[in-house]
Design a protein around this motif. Structure first.
Motif, short mmCIF file in Angstrom:
data_model
loop_
_atom_site.label_atom_id
_atom_site.label_comp_id
_atom_site.label_asym_id
_atom_site.label_seq_id
_atom_site.Cartn_x
_atom_site.Cartn_y
_atom_site.Cartn_z
N LYS A 131 40.22 39.01 35.96
CA LYS A 131 38.85 38.73 36.40
C LYS A 131 38.31 37.46 35.77
CE LYS A 131 38.10 42.73 34.51
NZ LYS A 131 37.56 44.06 34.46
N ASP A 156 40.91 44.91 40.26
CA ASP A 156 39.91 45.62 39.47
C ASP A 156 39.46 46.82 40.30
OD1 ASP A 156 38.45 45.82 37.17
OD2 ASP A 156 37.55 43.83 37.33
N SER A 157 39.43 48.00 39.68
CA SER A 157 39.24 49.22 40.49
C SER A 157 37.92 49.18 41.26
CB SER A 157 39.32 50.46 39.61
OG SER A 157 38.36 50.36 38.57
N GLU A 158 36.88 48.62 40.63
CA GLU A 158 35.56 48.57 41.28
C GLU A 158 35.60 47.67 42.51
OE1 GLU A 158 36.27 47.99 38.19
OE2 GLU A 158 35.25 49.55 37.02
N ASN A 228 32.55 44.14 30.05
CA ASN A 228 33.48 44.25 31.19
C ASN A 228 32.69 44.38 32.49
OD1 ASN A 228 36.10 44.58 32.44
ND2 ASN A 228 35.51 46.71 32.74
N LYS A 229 31.64 45.21 32.48
CA LYS A 229 30.86 45.37 33.72
C LYS A 229 30.13 44.07 34.05
CE LYS A 229 31.77 48.46 34.90
NZ LYS A 229 32.98 48.78 35.69
N GLU A 232 32.44 41.88 35.63
CA GLU A 232 32.70 42.39 36.99
C GLU A 232 31.56 42.08 37.96
OE1 GLU A 232 35.78 45.94 35.70
OE2 GLU A 232 33.88 46.50 36.63
MG MG Z 1 37.15 47.38 36.38
#
Ligand code: MG
Ligand code: NAD
Length: 413
Positions: A131, A156-158, A228-229, A232
């Motif tokens: 990311k 990235d899972s999101e 991290n968020k 993201e």
């Molecule tokens: Mg993630």
């Protein structure tokens, strides 16, 4: 171009890491679909050697020269044909080899930017776990993807969940697709409910013990701080063309809803599953098909309750800093990332306290003038300047150590 029936030939950047290993796990389940052309690692000779034995790539790259020599010896002793290369240029080379269709970008940090950009410029199918490439060089990266005709798929899972929840063939315009908001879920990490008066004593080991995911150490600390968020949110901005006000973070401690898209008619489309990175990895590897990947299927009755909460920015100031950087423009995001990389590394080395992480980042964001970074040189220049400021801050904050902050952090619980 890759035809539907052709075998997909892969370079895996950062193959010895958490995402790299999960990718090879999925790949090994489908030997007729995938073949491995190149694997890369920073310095872990043993791990890369074992992967070469198992997957027999044509190339193995180690960034560290001594490690490359050691790997070469072991490859020769084992009678393998893998060619060992060394250094950043070799990483870029294996990311855009003509015989490679797909590149998994799974190096951690801005160290992944050059090879990931090389894969994008080479028109590859780019599976983006790194990311930091988008956070530090979002505009340049997306322009490169568009110019080369590369296919960009989020790991990235999101973001993979958002991608799965958008209309098929989404053209980059949220409004014309009827999208109102992107809702990124966040587990809240290991300190979601820890009393604030215990934050000063948080150790690297505690910060790396994520309740739902097993990940590399840097992203584990980022998850604990919720930086991290924040990264993201910036990643979502570039991937989906979403302004800051159309991205909302929702804390969801169970990590089963991986993210959501809200439409103007009130529909909210979510992607769910057990927290296992092999789901987004397999989705992107096989896209637009679906393949099995060894993931345990979701048992909703066993999961029971799914909770959703607003993030507490008092507890997680890094999240607010990332939103500020996004609103300030892409140069600020480069500075934010550099300061965070230094802060996390120093925290993991027990040179900074956990509470120092947002302090350092906020100071560096305020100290570095960050015009938009348009070229790779602009990005690397800003990154360098921000790191220098961050190191100065670490040196100045030596008094914290003397005052016993770190002794307390690594001592009694
Ligand atoms: Mg993630
Ligand atoms: P990791 O630390 O487990 O692995 C990192 C990999 O990068 C290793 O192969 C390492 O050898 C290589 N590497 C490290 N420093 C390097 C350098 N300077 N030059 C070249 N190679 C280097 O990290 P990870 O958890 O697998 O994360 C990789 C990336 O994927 C990160 O950007 C992370 O944010 C992202 N990501 C990870 C997860 C996860 O579940 N682990 C989930 C979403 C996104």
């Amino acid at each position: 171009m890759m035809s539907d029936t052709a075998i997909q030939r892969l370079t895996i950047l950062g193959s010895t890491g958490s995402i790299g290993a999960s990718t090879l796990d999925v790949v090994a389940r489908h030997p007729r679909r995938f073949s491995v052309v190149a694997l890369t690692a920073n310095s872990d000779v043993d791990a890369l050697f074992q992967q070469c034995r198992r997957h027999t790539p044509a190339f193995a790259v180690m960034v560290d020269a001594g490690a490359a020599r050691a790997l070469e010896q072991r490859i020769a002793q084992a009678g393998l044909k893998t060619r060992v290369l060394c250094g950043m240029e070799a990483l870029e080379k294996v990311a855009c080899l003509p015989e490679v269709d797909t590149v998994m970008a799974a190096i951690v940090g801005i160290a992944g930017l050059r090879p990931t950009l090389a894969a994008a410029a080479g028109g590859k199918k780019v599976l983006l776990a790194n990311k930091e490439s988008l956070v530090t060089a979002g505009r340049l990266f997306m322009d490169t993807v568009r110019a080369s005709g590369a296919t960009l798929l989020p790991i990235d899972s999101e973001h993979n969940a958002v991608f799965q929840s958008l209309p098929r063939g989404f053209d980059g315009d949220l409004a014309s697709s009827g999208v109102r908001r992107i809702l990124l879920t966040a587990s809240g990490g290991p300190f979601r409910t820890l009393p604030l008066d215990q934050f000063a004593n948080i150790t690297p080991q505690q910060a790396c013990a994520h309740p739902n995911w097993v990940m590399g150490r840097k992203i584990s600390v980022d998850s604990a701080t919720m930086m991290n968020k924040g990264l993201e949110v910036i990643e979502a901005h570039w991937l989906f063309g979403a302004p800051a006000e159309c991205i909302e973070v929702v804390v969801h401690p169970e990590s089963i809803v991986h993210s959501m898209v809200e439409y103007v008619d009130g529909s909210v489309i979510a992607q769910m599953g057990n927290p296992d990175m092999r789901t987004p990895i397999a989705h992107a590897l096989a896209y637009p098909e679906r393949i099995a990947n060894g993931v345990n299927f979701l048992d909703l009755a066993a999961a029971g309750t799914l909770r959703f909460e607003q993030p507490d920015v008092g507890r997680f100031p890094c999240l607010a800093l990332a939103f500020t950087a996004l609103r300030d423009g892409n140069g600020a995001a480069t500075v934010l990332n550099a300061a965070n990389e230094v802060a996390v590394e120093r925290f993991l080395d027990e040179d900074l306290s956990y509470a120092d992480i947002p302090r350092l980042i906020e100071t560096v964001l305020g100290a570095v003038h960050a015009p938009p970074a348009r070229t790779l040189d602009d990005v690397m220049g800003l990154d360098h300047e921000a790191r220098e400021q961050a190191w100065r801050w670490v040196a100045r904050s030596g008094h914290n150590r003397a005052a016993g902050t770190i002794a307390a952090a690594s001592g009694s619980k």
